[in-house]
Scaffold this motif. Sequence first.
Motif, PDB file in Angstrom:
ATOM      1  N   ILE A 101       0.813  -1.227   0.000  1.00 34.11           N
ATOM      2  CA  ILE A 101       0.000   0.000   0.000  1.00 34.11           C
ATOM      3  C   ILE A 101       0.844   1.275   0.000  1.00 34.11           C
ATOM      4  CG2 ILE A 101      -1.954  -1.116   1.113  1.00 34.11           C
ATOM      5  CD1 ILE A 101      -1.033   0.076   3.756  1.00 34.11           C
ATOM      6  N   TRP A 102       2.179   1.135   0.026  1.00 36.96           N
ATOM      7  CA  TRP A 102       3.054   2.311  -0.117  1.00 36.96           C
ATOM      8  C   TRP A 102       2.808   2.992  -1.457  1.00 36.96           C
ATOM      9  CZ3 TRP A 102       7.390   3.569  -3.240  1.00 36.96           C
ATOM     10  CH2 TRP A 102       8.208   4.613  -2.764  1.00 36.96           C
ATOM     11  N   ALA A 103       2.290   2.229  -2.420  1.00 39.05           N
ATOM     12  CA  ALA A 103       2.035   2.770  -3.760  1.00 39.05           C
ATOM     13  C   ALA A 103       0.916   3.806  -3.779  1.00 39.05           C
ATOM     14  CB  ALA A 103       1.707   1.620  -4.716  1.00 39.05           C
ATOM     15  N   SER A 104       0.144   3.901  -2.707  1.00 33.66           N
ATOM     16  CA  SER A 104      -0.951   4.877  -2.690  1.00 33.66           C
ATOM     17  C   SER A 104      -0.477   6.302  -2.445  1.00 33.66           C
ATOM     18  CB  SER A 104      -1.976   4.490  -1.613  1.00 33.66           C
ATOM     19  OG  SER A 104      -1.374   4.520  -0.322  1.00 33.66           O
ATOM     20  N   GLY A 105       0.758   6.483  -1.989  1.00 37.14           N
ATOM     21  CA  GLY A 105       1.264   7.819  -1.661  1.00 37.14           C
ATOM     22  C   GLY A 105       1.206   8.819  -2.801  1.00 37.14           C
ATOM     23  N   PRO A 106       1.737   8.475  -4.000  1.00 40.63           N
ATOM     24  CA  PRO A 106       1.722   9.462  -5.086  1.00 40.63           C
ATOM     25  C   PRO A 106       0.312   9.812  -5.571  1.00 40.63           C
ATOM     26  CG  PRO A 106       2.507   7.333  -5.870  1.00 40.63           C
ATOM     27  CD  PRO A 106       2.476   7.264  -4.376  1.00 40.63           C
ATOM     28  N   VAL A 107      -0.649   8.915  -5.366  1.00 44.18           N
ATOM     29  CA  VAL A 107      -2.026   9.221  -5.765  1.00 44.18           C
ATOM     30  C   VAL A 107      -2.550  10.388  -4.932  1.00 44.18           C
ATOM     31  CG1 VAL A 107      -4.359   8.319  -5.963  1.00 44.18           C
ATOM     32  CG2 VAL A 107      -2.407   6.831  -6.460  1.00 44.18           C
ATOM     33  N   VAL A 108      -2.329  10.331  -3.637  1.00 44.21           N
ATOM     34  CA  VAL A 108      -2.762  11.417  -2.754  1.00 44.21           C
ATOM     35  C   VAL A 108      -2.014  12.706  -3.074  1.00 44.21           C
ATOM     36  CG1 VAL A 108      -2.969  12.154  -0.352  1.00 44.21           C
ATOM     37  CG2 VAL A 108      -3.332   9.748  -0.948  1.00 44.21           C
TER      38      VAL A 108
ATOM     39  N   SER B 168      -3.460   9.513 -11.850  1.00 43.61           N
ATOM     40  CA  SER B 168      -2.379   8.842 -11.125  1.00 43.61           C
ATOM     41  C   SER B 168      -2.883   7.569 -10.466  1.00 43.61           C
ATOM     42  CB  SER B 168      -1.768   9.785 -10.083  1.00 43.61           C
ATOM     43  OG  SER B 168      -2.738  10.173  -9.126  1.00 43.61           O
ATOM     44  N   GLY B 169      -4.098   7.608  -9.911  1.00 43.47           N
ATOM     45  CA  GLY B 169      -4.665   6.410  -9.313  1.00 43.47           C
ATOM     46  C   GLY B 169      -4.870   5.312 -10.335  1.00 43.47           C
ATOM     47  N   PHE B 170      -5.353   5.691 -11.533  1.00 44.45           N
ATOM     48  CA  PHE B 170      -5.536   4.699 -12.599  1.00 44.45           C
ATOM     49  C   PHE B 170      -4.198   4.136 -13.058  1.00 44.45           C
ATOM     50  CE2 PHE B 170      -6.000   3.508 -17.076  1.00 44.45           C
ATOM     51  CZ  PHE B 170      -7.025   2.577 -16.978  1.00 44.45           C
ATOM     52  N   ALA B 171      -3.158   4.995 -13.152  1.00 43.48           N
ATOM     53  CA  ALA B 171      -1.840   4.526 -13.583  1.00 43.48           C
ATOM     54  C   ALA B 171      -1.268   3.515 -12.597  1.00 43.48           C
ATOM     55  CB  ALA B 171      -0.893   5.713 -13.734  1.00 43.48           C
ATOM     56  N   VAL B 172      -1.365   3.792 -11.308  1.00 41.27           N
ATOM     57  CA  VAL B 172      -0.856   2.858 -10.299  1.00 41.27           C
ATOM     58  C   VAL B 172      -1.684   1.574 -10.313  1.00 41.27           C
ATOM     59  CG1 VAL B 172      -0.484   2.498  -7.828  1.00 41.27           C
ATOM     60  CG2 VAL B 172       0.078   4.708  -8.862  1.00 41.27           C
TER      61      VAL B 172
ATOM     62  N   ARG C 197     -10.521  -4.218  -7.409  1.00 40.15           N
ATOM     63  CA  ARG C 197     -10.714  -3.423  -6.200  1.00 40.15           C
ATOM     64  C   ARG C 197      -9.631  -2.360  -6.066  1.00 40.15           C
ATOM     65  NH1 ARG C 197      -9.096  -6.790  -1.449  1.00 40.15           N
ATOM     66  NH2 ARG C 197      -7.092  -6.218  -2.389  1.00 40.15           N
ATOM     67  N   ASP C 198      -8.368  -2.751  -6.323  1.00 41.70           N
ATOM     68  CA  ASP C 198      -7.261  -1.790  -6.212  1.00 41.70           C
ATOM     69  C   ASP C 198      -7.415  -0.651  -7.208  1.00 41.70           C
ATOM     70  OD1 ASP C 198      -6.213  -3.304  -4.206  1.00 41.70           O
ATOM     71  OD2 ASP C 198      -4.652  -4.266  -5.446  1.00 41.70           O
TER      72      ASP C 198
ATOM     73  N   LEU D 193      -8.024   3.139  -5.910  1.00 41.00           N
ATOM     74  CA  LEU D 193      -6.999   4.149  -6.172  1.00 41.00           C
ATOM     75  C   LEU D 193      -7.544   5.277  -7.032  1.00 41.00           C
ATOM     76  CD1 LEU D 193      -3.925   1.805  -6.792  1.00 41.00           C
ATOM     77  CD2 LEU D 193      -4.194   3.430  -4.908  1.00 41.00           C
ATOM     78  N   THR D 194      -8.279   4.930  -8.082  1.00 46.52           N
ATOM     79  CA  THR D 194      -8.847   5.968  -8.945  1.00 46.52           C
ATOM     80  C   THR D 194      -9.882   6.796  -8.187  1.00 46.52           C
ATOM     81  OG1 THR D 194      -8.529   4.523 -10.866  1.00 46.52           O
ATOM     82  CG2 THR D 194      -9.997   6.409 -11.138  1.00 46.52           C
ATOM     83  N   GLY D 195     -10.745   6.111  -7.435  1.00 47.88           N
ATOM     84  CA  GLY D 195     -11.765   6.828  -6.673  1.00 47.88           C
ATOM     85  C   GLY D 195     -11.179   7.702  -5.591  1.00 47.88           C
ATOM     86  N   ALA D 196     -10.155   7.188  -4.895  1.00 48.61           N
ATOM     87  CA  ALA D 196      -9.517   7.992  -3.846  1.00 48.61           C
ATOM     88  C   ALA D 196      -8.861   9.228  -4.436  1.00 48.61           C
ATOM     89  CB  ALA D 196      -8.493   7.151  -3.100  1.00 48.61           C
ATOM     90  N   GLY D 197      -8.209   9.055  -5.600  1.00 46.00           N
ATOM     91  CA  GLY D 197      -7.598  10.214  -6.255  1.00 46.00           C
ATOM     92  C   GLY D 197      -8.620  11.259  -6.639  1.00 46.00           C
TER      93      GLY D 197
END
Length: 380
Positions: free
Chosen positions: A114-121, A135-139, A156-157, A161-165
Amino acid sequence: MHTKPSDQGTPADEDPVAHLWRGTVALRIVTFLFAVGVTARHHADYQRPWLAWSAVAVMFAWSLFTIRAYGREDGRRPWVVVADVVLVCGLMSTSQLILTDQQFVLDVPLITTIWASGPVVAAAALGGQAAGSLSGFAVGLTTYLNRGAVNVDVVRDVVLLTGAGFVIGMASATARRSAVRLAQALRAEAATAERERLARSIHDGVLQVLARVRKRGSELGGEAAELARLAGEQEVALRSLVAAAPGESTPGGEADLRPALQLLATPTVQVSTPATRVMLPAATASELAAVVREALSNVDKHAGPGAKAWVLVEDLGEEVVVSVRDDGPGIPEGRLASAEAEGRLGVAKSIRGRVEALRGTLELQTGPGEGTEWEVRVHR
């Protein structure tokens, strides 16, 4: 934009999404510790444990860099966020060399977890909904490419990620708009308070003197009556100046047309404007006010003593219409052409020239004994 500190002591020019950046820093620390725990749990089963810990070392170094960068306003640069996304996707791709086939089957987390979520935020905080979603879609897409199969966890990921972004980006954009509106409200409040202070001072001094001169001059008659008339005109003009709403332009460069025209009101000039703001580009509002001033100047010069004028502003949505009408003798046919030929260019340059520069339309209605009416239409 630099303004005075607010009453709470928070600088008004602080990044309005600073709280999101602080959250990004905290998220990066927590998710890195989680990644270390996952690596420690599975490293004995990796096909290349040394590569796994090398990836963790890179994650540690990059986390330190981004924590420092995102913690300062001058470090929150687009290139840092883009590099963050690229590095995360690159490190995630090393999972192909780290995890065994059995671990992929068992859905063991990729090396970045889940470290990968950092750049999305971070992207959402910097660029809003679009940047956060992309960025969420790219990750999420990189997760799918490394998994090599579509299952519930991968979908789900991507969705999360896209929704959170998108959601965090929306919060970022909303916070910035709110900060702009708050700054405008504070400026308007300060301008109103200053105007009220000046109004009290003027009312206690200048206006009372002008009112006394007008009254006393009217009683004396003769030349004093003329002074009384002039004092009365200045009293009305000064009251209009004090009562007019303060001019203010938006960050987009728009200004309310009404205050500039309301200041032109005198005992012989009546100005009627909508109750709501008439927003136009600041340059357009300034030029329209100049057109009206020139038209009123012509009324004063040519309509004769005692002539009255009316200024009407209409906001029709797609266009703004400004009319200037007087009850003077009107303009004889051919008079404007002869005045231009003689080098008197008040109408040709100050009125027609300005309207043409604004890409508006100008209509003149006049005739002997019918007064004069100028109608200016400017499209938004």
